[in-house]
Write an enzyme that holds these catalytic residues in place. Structure first.
Site, PDB file in Angstrom:
ATOM      1  N   ASP A   9      -0.310   5.124   1.001  1.00  0.00           N
ATOM      2  CA  ASP A   9      -0.587   6.076   2.073  1.00  0.00           C
ATOM      3  C   ASP A   9      -0.618   5.384   3.427  1.00  0.00           C
ATOM      4  O   ASP A   9      -1.367   4.434   3.633  1.00  0.00           O
ATOM      5  CB  ASP A   9      -1.918   6.792   1.819  1.00  0.00           C
ATOM      6  N   ASP A  30       0.859  -1.182   0.000  1.00  0.00           N
ATOM      7  CA  ASP A  30       0.000   0.000   0.000  1.00  0.00           C
ATOM      8  C   ASP A  30       0.900   1.238   0.000  1.00  0.00           C
ATOM      9  O   ASP A  30       2.097   1.145   0.294  1.00  0.00           O
ATOM     10  CB  ASP A  30      -0.892  -0.047   1.242  1.00  0.00           C
TER      11      ASP A  30
END
Length: 220
Positions: free
Chosen positions: A16, A14
């Site tokens: 953020d 991922d």
């Protein structure tokens, strides 16, 4: 410190909250949005991490037309892309990505191409060669589509992938894809990932031969 060792053939990352700390921007943009719609900002912030914006809006304003959410999402993405103040790497992210050179890994993010490119650059991080962005999927996390696409692009079975995530939506997506999940940061810890690191300084990846990777979580 407890050390967990996971074996994998590929890693799905991922962005953020996992590689890039963009919380300052996310807070600014979504709290403004909350005010415009008369919603409690604290409650909104519990929903938005990990999801595409229009998917968060569908949860927060369930009676609003999808078309309106999509239009609002486009405006929000433009705001977020233009605002890089306070965007920095999660501690250890640059060294972590450098250690993955030559190994199979992909970025799987709810951000679109423009936002992911801008935020990774603002944090001083290189973009992975394989990227699954908002444009690549029909369904946002917590749907597993993004992670399954990432595994497919790398040519690795889902069960042989380890996901790195910070949000409840992302951890749910990784589990739904049949993958093990390393949680990054305090936000991840409450969602029961297979292992948790405070940040990426506590993760080490090594090639173990025969295409296997060993992921050490809890190792500075």
């Amino acid at each position: 410190m407890t050390v967990t060792v996971l074996t994998a053939r590929a890693l799905l990352l991922d962005m953020d909250g996992t590689l890039v700390n963009s919380d300052a921007v996310v807070e600014r943009v979504w709290r403004r949005w909350s005010e415009r719609h008369g919603l409690d900002g604290d409650e909104v912030m519990k929903v938005v991490h990990g999801r595409q914006g229009h998917a968060s809006m569908a949860v927060l304003l369930p009676d609003r037309p999808v078309k309106q959410n999509l239009a609002d999402n486009a405006r929000m993405l433009a705001e977020e892309t233009a605002d890089t103040e306070g965007v920095v790497e999660v501690p250890g992210a640059a060294a972590f990505l450098a250690s993955l050179r030559g190994l199979p890994y992909a970025l799987v993010t709810s951000a679109d191409v423009a936002l992911s490119t801008t935020r990774m650059a603002a944090a001083g991080l290189p973009l992975p060669q394989v990227r699954v962005t908002a444009e690549s999927v029909g369904a946002s996390k917590p749907d597993p589509e993004g992670f399954l696409k990432g595994a497919a692009e790398l040519g690795v079975a889902p069960e042989d992938c380890v996901v790195f995530e910070d949000s409840g939506a992302g951890i749910t997506a990784g589990r739904a894809a049949g993958m093990r999940v390393v949680g990054i940061g305090a936000r991840a810890a409450v969602h029961g990932p297979d292992a948790v690191a405070r940040d990426l300084t506590e993760v080490r990846v090594e090639a173990a031969g025969d295409g296997l990777l060993r992921v050490h979580v809890g190792v500075a």
